[in-house]
Write an enzyme that holds these catalytic residues in place. Structure first.
Site, PDB file in Angstrom:
ATOM      1  N   GLU A  56       0.861  -1.187   0.000  1.00 32.25           N
ATOM      2  CA  GLU A  56       0.000   0.000   0.000  1.00 32.25           C
ATOM      3  C   GLU A  56       0.901   1.242   0.000  1.00 32.25           C
ATOM      4  O   GLU A  56       1.922   1.276   0.678  1.00 32.25           O
ATOM      5  CB  GLU A  56      -0.871  -0.006   1.264  1.00 32.25           C
ATOM      6  CG  GLU A  56      -1.818   1.180   1.350  1.00 32.25           C
ATOM      7  CD  GLU A  56      -2.682   1.177   2.614  1.00 32.25           C
ATOM      8  OE1 GLU A  56      -2.240   0.633   3.643  1.00 32.25           O
ATOM      9  OE2 GLU A  56      -3.798   1.722   2.563  1.00 32.25           O
ATOM     10  N   LYS A 125      -9.679   1.662  -2.672  1.00 33.65           N
ATOM     11  CA  LYS A 125      -9.947   1.166  -1.311  1.00 33.65           C
ATOM     12  C   LYS A 125     -11.388   1.489  -0.911  1.00 33.65           C
ATOM     13  O   LYS A 125     -11.820   2.645  -0.950  1.00 33.65           O
ATOM     14  CB  LYS A 125      -8.968   1.820  -0.347  1.00 33.65           C
ATOM     15  CG  LYS A 125      -8.973   1.290   1.060  1.00 33.65           C
ATOM     16  CD  LYS A 125      -7.845   1.980   1.845  1.00 33.65           C
ATOM     17  CE  LYS A 125      -7.585   1.361   3.189  1.00 33.65           C
ATOM     18  NZ  LYS A 125      -6.384   1.984   3.818  1.00 33.65           N
ATOM     19  N   CYS A 166      -5.555  -3.095   2.579  1.00 34.11           N
ATOM     20  CA  CYS A 166      -5.343  -2.926   4.019  1.00 34.11           C
ATOM     21  C   CYS A 166      -6.622  -3.046   4.863  1.00 34.11           C
ATOM     22  O   CYS A 166      -7.064  -4.150   5.133  1.00 34.11           O
ATOM     23  CB  CYS A 166      -4.609  -1.615   4.277  1.00 34.11           C
ATOM     24  SG  CYS A 166      -3.688  -1.670   5.822  1.00 34.11           S
TER      25      CYS A 166
HETATM   26  O1  LIG Z   1      -6.817  -2.069  10.121  1.00 30.99           O
HETATM   27  C1  LIG Z   1      -5.775  -1.673  10.615  1.00 30.99           C
HETATM   28  O2  LIG Z   1      -5.496  -1.885  11.782  1.00 30.99           O
HETATM   29  C2  LIG Z   1      -4.785  -0.901   9.800  1.00 30.99           C
HETATM   30  C3  LIG Z   1      -5.368  -0.439   8.514  1.00 30.99           C
HETATM   31  C4  LIG Z   1      -4.469   0.450   7.752  1.00 30.99           C
HETATM   32  O3  LIG Z   1      -3.379   0.759   8.154  1.00 30.99           O
HETATM   33  C5  LIG Z   1      -4.898   0.917   6.449  1.00 30.99           C
HETATM   34  O4  LIG Z   1      -6.037   0.673   6.041  1.00 30.99           O
HETATM   35  O5  LIG Z   1      -4.090   1.539   5.764  1.00 30.99           O
END
Ligand SMILES: O=C(O)CCC(=O)C(=O)O
Length: 287
Positions: A56, A125, A166
């Site tokens: 990411e 996303k 993510c």
């Molecule tokens: O869900 C998480 O704990 C981290 C998510 C995250 O860092 C993101 O979505 O970029």
């Protein structure tokens, strides 16, 4: 109960595919980040990987204050470099994510290229990372980003692949939808942090893999001591049995996983939860 019949296991269709998870050192220098990604793709291809996943925000430090500055349209500088790298090395490239500018909005977007360098999928996303754990981590992607509004799958010659970014990994219904639509591999470029990373990163991957009896792989940036946001790292791959078959620590590097795609049908055959679901009591509804 009438006996259920299952298609016999066709072991001749066993196919082992090497994938690479590029845990890149992301800095504030966009050009260097792009070059690092291109070098990693070439190195992974030389090592026999047929698909390379970047992390990411591979071209930009992770943080809402950076997204606007680093954002670019698609196609743009970063995705053109990925397309060339896919074609030159004859591999699928799952381009982690970049901040994308489209009209007056910013998205956290993953682009996917086939070995001819064609853009075959774009995932914005869907679930923005907005959390508040007092004293630990407060993050609000929605300060600058807009959410995508579609699940994203693409076809390869070794199976269908579902994409999330993510925080998307925390939503089991998305993974279930991908599984129901025929995916045997889910890819989540991600950048968990030092609070939720140790607690949930591996657990979520194993959960998604086991619930859906498919492969799950993640690619994180390496930890950068001088960055505002400390990434957990630990890019990993989990098989349909829930076993972590490849992982690493927080350092930069390429993580390889050899996916025996016949494992998907083997586990589904041995533990046939897909046929045992009580759709008379519950079901996933797609609006
Ligand atoms: O869900 C998480 O704990 C981290 C998510 C995250 O860092 C993101 O979505 O970029």
């Amino acid at each position: 109960m009438p006996a259920r019949s299952f298609p016999p296991l066709d072991l001749r269709s066993a196919i082992v595919v090497r994938i690479a998870l590029a845990q890149l050192q992301v800095t504030s220098n966009k050009q260097q980040n792009i070059e690092g990604a291109v070098r990693a793709i070439a190195e992974a291809a030389k090592a026999g990987a047929r698909l390379v996943t970047l992390p990411e925000c591979f071209n930009c430090p992770y943080g809402t204050k950076y997204f606007g500055t680093y954002a670019e349209p698609i196609p743009g500088e970063s995705t053109a470099a990925l397309s060339r790298a896919a074609k030159e090395n004859g591999v699928y490239v799952v381009g982690g994510s970049i901040p994308e500018r489209a009209a007056d909005k910013l998205y956290n977007t993953c682009t996917v290229f086939n070995p001819d360098g064609d853009l075959i999928a774009t995932h914005r996303k869907i679930h923005l990372f907005d959390i508040d754990i007092p004293g630990k981590i407060t993050f609000k992607e929605s300060e600058t980003l807009s959410p995508g509004d579609a699940p994203t799958m693409f076809k390869t010659d070794f199976g269908h692949v579902g994409v999330g970014i993510c925080y998307d990994m925390r939503f089991p219904e998305l993974a279930q939808l991908y599984a129901e639509q025929g995916c045997s591999l889910l890819l989540y470029p991600g950048a968990f942090n030092m609070t939720t990373g140790p607690a949930h990163w591996e657990l979520l991957q194993r959960g998604r893999a086991l619930d859906n009896q498919l492969f799950v792989a993640t690619a994180s940036p390496a930890r950068n001591a001088s960055a505002d946001y400390q990434a957990w790292g630990h890019s990993s791959c989990v098989d349909p049995w829930g076993t972590v078959i490849a992982t690493t620590d927080e350092q930069p590097g390429l993580v390889y996983a050899d996916l025996d795609m016949s494992k998907v049908s083997e586990v589904r055959h041995n533990i046939p939860i897909r046929e045992q679901k009580r759709h008379d009591l519950y079901r996933l509804v797609v609006p």
